[in-house]
Design a protein around this motif. Structure first.
Motif, PDB file in Angstrom:
ATOM      1  N   GLY A 114      33.230  17.810  82.109  1.00 30.47           N
ATOM      2  CA  GLY A 114      34.182  16.856  82.649  1.00 30.47           C
ATOM      3  C   GLY A 114      35.130  16.285  81.622  1.00 30.47           C
ATOM      4  O   GLY A 114      35.995  15.484  81.944  1.00 30.47           O
ATOM      5  N   ALA A 115      34.982  16.682  80.369  1.00 32.34           N
ATOM      6  CA  ALA A 115      35.873  16.199  79.316  1.00 32.34           C
ATOM      7  C   ALA A 115      37.146  17.037  79.300  1.00 32.34           C
ATOM      8  O   ALA A 115      37.142  18.206  79.660  1.00 32.34           O
ATOM      9  N   ALA A 116      38.228  16.415  78.870  1.00 34.84           N
ATOM     10  CA  ALA A 116      39.488  17.126  78.676  1.00 34.84           C
ATOM     11  C   ALA A 116      39.611  17.466  77.194  1.00 34.84           C
ATOM     12  O   ALA A 116      39.008  16.805  76.350  1.00 34.84           O
ATOM     13  N   HIS A 117      40.358  18.496  76.891  1.00 37.76           N
ATOM     14  CA  HIS A 117      40.470  18.955  75.507  1.00 37.76           C
ATOM     15  C   HIS A 117      41.925  19.103  75.094  1.00 37.76           C
ATOM     16  O   HIS A 117      42.756  19.584  75.867  1.00 37.76           O
ATOM     17  N   ILE A 118      42.206  18.700  73.862  1.00 40.74           N
ATOM     18  CA  ILE A 118      43.503  18.939  73.221  1.00 40.74           C
ATOM     19  C   ILE A 118      43.201  19.632  71.909  1.00 40.74           C
ATOM     20  O   ILE A 118      42.380  19.163  71.121  1.00 40.74           O
ATOM     21  N   SER A 119      43.843  20.766  71.681  1.00 42.13           N
ATOM     22  CA  SER A 119      43.724  21.469  70.404  1.00 42.13           C
ATOM     23  C   SER A 119      45.002  21.261  69.613  1.00 42.13           C
ATOM     24  O   SER A 119      46.091  21.196  70.187  1.00 42.13           O
ATOM     25  N   ILE A 120      44.859  21.157  68.312  1.00 39.12           N
ATOM     26  CA  ILE A 120      46.010  21.061  67.425  1.00 39.12           C
ATOM     27  C   ILE A 120      46.008  22.306  66.550  1.00 39.12           C
ATOM     28  O   ILE A 120      45.044  22.551  65.818  1.00 39.12           O
ATOM     29  N   LYS A 121      47.062  23.102  66.674  1.00 36.01           N
ATOM     30  CA  LYS A 121      47.163  24.330  65.891  1.00 36.01           C
ATOM     31  C   LYS A 121      48.635  24.626  65.638  1.00 36.01           C
ATOM     32  O   LYS A 121      49.451  24.517  66.555  1.00 36.01           O
ATOM     33  N   ASN A 122      48.944  24.999  64.409  1.00 35.69           N
ATOM     34  CA  ASN A 122      50.330  25.283  64.012  1.00 35.69           C
ATOM     35  C   ASN A 122      51.256  24.104  64.307  1.00 35.69           C
ATOM     36  O   ASN A 122      52.347  24.278  64.828  1.00 35.69           O
ATOM     37  N   PHE A 123      50.758  22.880  64.041  1.00 44.18           N
ATOM     38  CA  PHE A 123      51.528  21.654  64.220  1.00 44.18           C
ATOM     39  C   PHE A 123      52.008  21.488  65.670  1.00 44.18           C
ATOM     40  O   PHE A 123      53.094  20.987  65.930  1.00 44.18           O
ATOM     41  N   THR A 124      51.146  21.893  66.616  1.00 41.95           N
ATOM     42  CA  THR A 124      51.465  21.802  68.041  1.00 41.95           C
ATOM     43  C   THR A 124      50.233  21.323  68.800  1.00 41.95           C
ATOM     44  O   THR A 124      49.117  21.762  68.529  1.00 41.95           O
ATOM     45  N   PHE A 125      50.440  20.413  69.769  1.00 35.93           N
ATOM     46  CA  PHE A 125      49.374  19.983  70.662  1.00 35.93           C
ATOM     47  C   PHE A 125      49.285  20.985  71.813  1.00 35.93           C
ATOM     48  O   PHE A 125      50.302  21.377  72.376  1.00 35.93           O
ATOM     49  N   PRO A 140      45.467  17.039  58.043  1.00 35.05           N
ATOM     50  CA  PRO A 140      45.102  15.994  59.019  1.00 35.05           C
ATOM     51  C   PRO A 140      46.210  15.750  60.042  1.00 35.05           C
ATOM     52  O   PRO A 140      47.394  15.959  59.756  1.00 35.05           O
ATOM     53  N   HIS A 141      45.796  15.297  61.228  1.00 33.41           N
ATOM     54  CA  HIS A 141      46.716  14.917  62.303  1.00 33.41           C
ATOM     55  C   HIS A 141      46.142  13.705  63.033  1.00 33.41           C
ATOM     56  O   HIS A 141      44.966  13.370  62.863  1.00 33.41           O
ATOM     57  N   THR A 142      46.963  13.084  63.878  1.00 35.94           N
ATOM     58  CA  THR A 142      46.496  12.021  64.771  1.00 35.94           C
ATOM     59  C   THR A 142      46.967  12.322  66.179  1.00 35.94           C
ATOM     60  O   THR A 142      47.890  13.113  66.380  1.00 35.94           O
ATOM     61  N   VAL A 143      46.354  11.686  67.160  1.00 37.47           N
ATOM     62  CA  VAL A 143      46.847  11.641  68.536  1.00 37.47           C
ATOM     63  C   VAL A 143      46.966  10.156  68.833  1.00 37.47           C
ATOM     64  O   VAL A 143      45.967   9.472  69.042  1.00 37.47           O
ATOM     65  N   THR A 144      48.203   9.660  68.796  1.00 35.01           N
ATOM     66  CA  THR A 144      48.452   8.221  68.894  1.00 35.01           C
ATOM     67  C   THR A 144      49.463   7.943  70.002  1.00 35.01           C
ATOM     68  O   THR A 144      50.595   8.446  69.953  1.00 35.01           O
ATOM     69  N   ALA A 145      49.048   7.164  71.003  1.00 31.35           N
ATOM     70  CA  ALA A 145      49.952   6.800  72.094  1.00 31.35           C
ATOM     71  C   ALA A 145      51.100   5.967  71.550  1.00 31.35           C
ATOM     72  O   ALA A 145      50.898   5.098  70.702  1.00 31.35           O
ATOM     73  N   THR A 146      52.307   6.246  72.035  1.00 29.79           N
ATOM     74  CA  THR A 146      53.459   5.431  71.665  1.00 29.79           C
ATOM     75  C   THR A 146      53.529   4.246  72.625  1.00 29.79           C
ATOM     76  O   THR A 146      52.793   4.193  73.601  1.00 29.79           O
ATOM     77  N   GLY A 147      54.381   3.317  72.356  1.00 34.44           N
ATOM     78  CA  GLY A 147      54.515   2.160  73.246  1.00 34.44           C
ATOM     79  C   GLY A 147      53.349   1.217  73.118  1.00 34.44           C
ATOM     80  O   GLY A 147      53.147   0.583  72.089  1.00 34.44           O
ATOM     81  N   ASP A 148      52.505   1.139  74.166  1.00 30.01           N
ATOM     82  CA  ASP A 148      51.417   0.155  74.196  1.00 30.01           C
ATOM     83  C   ASP A 148      50.185   0.569  73.396  1.00 30.01           C
ATOM     84  O   ASP A 148      49.194  -0.149  73.371  1.00 30.01           O
ATOM     85  N   HIS A 197      52.934  13.454  61.420  1.00 28.64           N
ATOM     86  CA  HIS A 197      54.010  14.423  61.665  1.00 28.64           C
ATOM     87  C   HIS A 197      54.688  14.049  62.989  1.00 28.64           C
ATOM     88  O   HIS A 197      54.378  14.628  64.037  1.00 28.64           O
ATOM     89  N   PRO A 198      55.580  13.056  62.995  1.00 30.25           N
ATOM     90  CA  PRO A 198      56.128  12.485  64.226  1.00 30.25           C
ATOM     91  C   PRO A 198      56.909  13.461  65.109  1.00 30.25           C
ATOM     92  O   PRO A 198      57.199  13.143  66.257  1.00 30.25           O
ATOM     93  N   THR A 199      57.216  14.654  64.616  1.00 30.63           N
ATOM     94  CA  THR A 199      57.892  15.637  65.492  1.00 30.63           C
ATOM     95  C   THR A 199      56.902  16.289  66.448  1.00 30.63           C
ATOM     96  O   THR A 199      57.308  16.933  67.415  1.00 30.63           O
TER      97      THR A 199
END
Length: 141
Positions: free
Chosen positions: A58-69, A91-99, A131-133
């Motif tokens: 039931g978990a969702a997954h995000i992979s980070i590879k080649n500077f792409t989510f 290293p990378h982060t997954v950070t919500a913008t805004g709130d 890497h904000p792009t």
């Protein structure tokens, strides 16, 4: 009192053996990888890729590879566990913008992080703050 050669050798071996045992005891890890504690929305958990929890149904997954989510646009239910795996060599982060509804913090190469999707429906854009792009969106409905 002067120790003879055999006594010095036995004493040195005994002390050395004790040091080895203490070092091995300090390196042991009794963690069996079972993480049954609920994770609050603001807390992240980072584990090495080799010790990933097996109960991610039931978990969702995000992979980070080649500077792409991947996927860049993820649709989840409110409160879904999201597991992020960094397959890059930096290293990378997954950070919500805004709130700032979620933020994994820095995820080292080869590591994973877990967070809980927001409970409110909506679209939550996110970036890698290093890497904000790098951009993505989590849609909660």
């Amino acid at each position: 009192m002067s120790l003879t050669y055999p006594h010095r050798v036995r004493t040195a071996l005994g002390v050395g053996g004790a040091c080895v045992l203490l070092a091995l005891t300090g390196c042991s890890n009794s963690d069996n990888g079972d993480d049954t504690t609920p994770t609050p929305a603001t807390t992240t958990t980072t584990t090495s890729a080799s010790s990933k929890p097996t109960s991610n149904v039931g978990a969702a997954h995000i992979s980070i590879k080649n500077f792409t989510f991947s996927p860049a646009n993820l649709q989840v239910r409110p409160g879904t566990k999201v597991i992020v795996e960094n397959l890059d060599s930096v290293p990378h982060t997954v950070t919500a913008t805004g709130d700032k509804a979620f933020d994994t913090g820095s995820i080292d190469a080869g590591e994973t992080a877990t967070f809980i999707a927001p409970s409110a429906s909506g679209s939550y854009p996110y970036i890698c703050t290093i890497h904000p792009t790098m951009k993505g969106t989590i849609s909660v409905s």
